[in-house]
Structure formats: structure tokens, C-alpha cells
Design a protein around this motif. Sequence first.
Motif, short mmCIF file in Angstrom:
data_model
loop_
_atom_site.label_atom_id
_atom_site.label_comp_id
_atom_site.label_asym_id
_atom_site.label_seq_id
_atom_site.Cartn_x
_atom_site.Cartn_y
_atom_site.Cartn_z
N LEU A 25 0.83 -1.21 0.00
CA LEU A 25 0.00 0.00 0.00
C LEU A 25 0.87 1.26 0.00
N LEU A 26 1.93 1.25 0.80
CA LEU A 26 2.82 2.41 0.83
C LEU A 26 3.55 2.58 -0.49
N LEU A 27 3.93 1.47 -1.11
CA LEU A 27 4.56 1.53 -2.43
C LEU A 27 3.62 2.19 -3.44
N ALA A 28 2.34 1.80 -3.42
CA ALA A 28 1.37 2.38 -4.35
C ALA A 28 1.15 3.87 -4.09
N ARG A 41 -7.83 4.10 2.61
CA ARG A 41 -8.68 4.11 1.41
C ARG A 41 -8.91 5.53 0.90
N ILE A 42 -9.16 6.45 1.81
CA ILE A 42 -9.36 7.85 1.42
C ILE A 42 -8.09 8.40 0.77
N ALA A 43 -6.94 8.09 1.38
CA ALA A 43 -5.66 8.60 0.86
C ALA A 43 -5.39 8.09 -0.54
N LEU A 44 -5.58 6.79 -0.76
CA LEU A 44 -5.31 6.23 -2.09
C LEU A 44 -6.34 6.69 -3.11
N LEU A 45 -7.57 6.90 -2.68
CA LEU A 45 -8.58 7.45 -3.59
C LEU A 45 -8.19 8.87 -4.00
N CYS A 46 -7.77 9.69 -3.04
CA CYS A 46 -7.33 11.06 -3.35
C CYS A 46 -6.15 11.04 -4.31
N SER A 47 -5.19 10.17 -4.06
CA SER A 47 -4.00 10.10 -4.90
C SER A 47 -4.34 9.65 -6.32
N THR A 48 -5.23 8.65 -6.43
CA THR A 48 -5.63 8.17 -7.75
C THR A 48 -6.31 9.27 -8.56
N ILE A 49 -7.29 9.92 -7.93
CA ILE A 49 -8.01 11.00 -8.62
C ILE A 49 -7.06 12.13 -8.97
N ALA A 50 -6.15 12.46 -8.05
CA ALA A 50 -5.21 13.56 -8.28
C ALA A 50 -4.36 13.31 -9.51
N ALA A 93 -1.30 6.77 -11.88
CA ALA A 93 -2.64 6.65 -11.29
C ALA A 93 -3.08 5.19 -11.24
N LEU A 94 -2.68 4.40 -12.24
CA LEU A 94 -3.03 2.98 -12.24
C LEU A 94 -2.41 2.25 -11.04
N VAL A 95 -1.18 2.63 -10.69
CA VAL A 95 -0.52 2.02 -9.54
C VAL A 95 -1.27 2.39 -8.26
N ALA A 96 -1.64 3.67 -8.12
CA ALA A 96 -2.40 4.10 -6.94
C ALA A 96 -3.76 3.40 -6.89
N ALA A 97 -4.38 3.23 -8.05
CA ALA A 97 -5.67 2.54 -8.10
C ALA A 97 -5.52 1.08 -7.68
N GLY A 98 -4.42 0.45 -8.07
CA GLY A 98 -4.16 -0.91 -7.63
C GLY A 98 -4.05 -0.99 -6.12
N GLY A 99 -3.40 -0.01 -5.51
CA GLY A 99 -3.32 0.05 -4.06
C GLY A 99 -4.69 0.24 -3.43
N LEU A 100 -5.54 1.05 -4.06
CA LEU A 100 -6.90 1.28 -3.56
C LEU A 100 -7.70 -0.02 -3.57
N VAL A 101 -7.57 -0.79 -4.65
CA VAL A 101 -8.27 -2.09 -4.73
C VAL A 101 -7.78 -3.02 -3.63
N LEU A 102 -6.47 -3.06 -3.41
CA LEU A 102 -5.92 -3.90 -2.36
C LEU A 102 -6.42 -3.47 -0.99
N ALA A 103 -6.47 -2.16 -0.76
CA ALA A 103 -6.96 -1.65 0.53
C ALA A 103 -8.44 -1.99 0.73
N ALA A 104 -9.23 -1.88 -0.34
CA ALA A 104 -10.66 -2.19 -0.24
C ALA A 104 -10.88 -3.68 0.05
N ARG A 105 -10.11 -4.53 -0.59
CA ARG A 105 -10.22 -5.98 -0.34
C ARG A 105 -9.81 -6.30 1.09
N GLY A 106 -8.78 -5.62 1.56
CA GLY A 106 -8.35 -5.83 2.94
C GLY A 106 -9.42 -5.44 3.93
N GLY A 107 -10.13 -4.35 3.63
CA GLY A 107 -11.22 -3.91 4.50
C GLY A 107 -12.35 -4.92 4.54
#
Length: 398
Positions: free
Chosen positions: A217-220, A276-285, A368-382
Motif C-alpha cells: 500500500l505504501l509503495l502504491a 482508502r481515502i488517501a489512495l482514492l485522493c492520490s488516484t483522482i489527483a 494513477a493505475l498504480v495508486a488505483a491498484g493500491g486502492l483495490v488492495l486496501a478495499a479488499r483488505g477492509g
Amino acid sequence: MSTTATTRTRLVTPQFVLLGGAALAYFLADGLLVPTVPRHVAGALAGGNLAVGLVVAAFSLSALVLRPWAGRLVDRRGRAVAMAGGGIAFAASVAAYGWADSVEMLAALRLLTGVGDAFFFVGALTAMTDLAPAERRGEAISLFSLSLYVGLAVGPPLGELLFATAGATVVWLVAAGSAGIAVLLALGVGETRPDTTVTDARHARLVPRAAVVPALLLLALVWGMAGFLAFVPLYALDLGLSGAGLLLFGFAGIVVVIRSAGARIPDRLGAARSVRIALLCSTIALVVIGGWRSTAGLVAGTALLGIGVALGTPAIMMLALERAPANERGAVMGTVSMSIDLANGLGPACFGLVAAATDRGFGFLAAALVAAGGLVLAARGGRAALTNRAESARTAAG
């Protein structure tokens, strides 16, 4: 509230302040070297671009490789030993830069400097998690990170000033002295490792399972930021701006404000939700910066990326610590912090490859694709965590 409860939840103690001072002195020393090492290689050592790159990268290489081993030492031998040993290695190697009369010798010393960084950083980060009450770890990590930002903000201009007026040798000695002060302050902090972890730490994994998902997640998260910092100065010119100085100032300002005034946000929102909020913000950004190719898009994306980075790193560290037993804290922090080094190396390199094949806008979209991958991983973890809680509740009810 009882006196015992008040003491238990207190964050800013004399030990915590001393640790913050040690980190600030260390990161100031680190910051002094950022602009001066490349200039010294290109100037006094007459090295070309390849030589500059190798000397600068040598530090990151040894730091990256040794962080998990540093974490294992921190768990088995203690935080104070790692901070003192790492700080001494850093100070001694930097003081010796003045005797390096070749690129090869300086690169070897930079490898030793990276060794010192691995042990001091992991030791200090783990000590901070020991001192912080569990319910205030997000705030502690946010405040601790300010020492890094202040050190890397003050160090480079001070280093350039000393380099121009007094020469490289003075820079090396001042940096070594600052690292020496960090060692003295770290010794003042003392040992923070819980006594119950001393025996158990002998059986800790080099790479703990609890660290794997947070490390990804931190890598993403950092991947996109690293590409942004490397290429936004050029991308701003592509969009017709005169430079990216104000954008970078604004980005850093947002991070500092949230990490200080909003330091308790990750604690209040919870680690998983904040990630999840952080990775969503980063992806959109990153999508906004790369897709809305205008000054307005760049400004909006920069602000949103600053919010994501400010929230994300403390929250991911919190998430790692929630899953980690006390005897693996050092190993977890060592493994997770590796992601910062990996992202800072791979993020800009991959961005550059995409930009070379297409353009810089697509470089941001790829990040953004890398950040989105992290967001998916975070959502699955949740969702997995919710499932585990539900199963635990059913088992308890049964």
C-alpha cells in the motif's frame, strides 16, 4: 479521569521530544548532503552524469537492502543500539568524504552512509511507535514525520550556502556534527523496547507477514508522489507555466498542515478508512493532472495529491502496527519503510519510460493505475477484515 489513564494516553513526553529532536538533527544532516554531494562529484571529482547517479544511488541501495535486517536488530538488540550505531556510522562516513579523492571511494563511503541511515531510521521509527499510545499512533507518526520535512527543507539551502562560502569539507563536518548530536539525543531517549519482547524477538521473521500488505500500500501511495516530484517541474513548463516552485511549495504546505494541525485525523477516522481515502485522493489527483491538461487541473491535482500523501503514510504505518505483535515492530517498520526507497527509485524511472514512449501526461495516468491498484488492495483488505470480525462474532455467540 484517573492519573494512570492520563499518563497512559499522554503523547508528548520528554522522551518523545528528545526522539523528535534526534530525528530532526539526523534529517538536517541528511538534507545538507542532498544538493552538495552531486555538486562535489561533478566539480572536485570531475565526474559525469553517470558518476553523479552512482554516488547518489549508493546511499539508497544499501539503505534499501538493509532495512529488514535493521528491523530484526531493533527487535532483538533494542532501538537505542540501532539509533546509536546507525548515527555513528552515518557521521563517521560523512566526515570521511573529505578524504575521498575518487568517485569509487566516495561511492563506497556513501554505501556506509546508507547503512547508517537504515539502522538509525528504523530504530527511531520503532522507538516512536513504542512511545505512542495505541490510540494516538497516527498523531505520533504525523508529528514524527515533520522532523523529516523540516530537516529536508532547511538542510539543502543551508548546505548550498556552506558549500558556496566555505567549501565541501565544512559541509561534511557540519553534517557529521549534526548526526553526532542526533546520537547524543537518541542516547538520552534510552531504550523503549517493551521487556516482554526481548525473548520473543529471537523468533521474529526477517519479513513479517503483517508488513507485506502495508508495504504494498505504501509503495502504491509513494510511487505517484515520487513521479510527481521528479517530473512536475517539466510538466509545468509543458503547460505554459514559468516553473513549479509555487506548486511544490503548496504541496509541501498541505502535507505539513495536515500532519501538524490535523495530526489526529487518521486516529479519528481509523487506519483502514484513512488508507482508502488517501489512495482514492492520490488516484483522482494523478488522473486529474494527467487528464485535465491545464493549469487548473495541475493545481487541483497537486492539492488533492498533497491530501492523499499527508493522510496515507501515517495511516499505513498504523495499519501495519495494528497487525504486528510487539516482538516484530522493528521488523515491520523496516520492511514497510523499504517501500519508500523502492517507490522513489522505481516511480520516476517507470514514469520516464512511459513519458518517453508517449508524453508526460500519460506518465501521470500510468502512475494513477498504480495508486488505483493500491486502492483495490486496501478495499479488499477492509472487506476481509469485516468478514473475519463477523466470523469471530458468530463463533463467540455460538
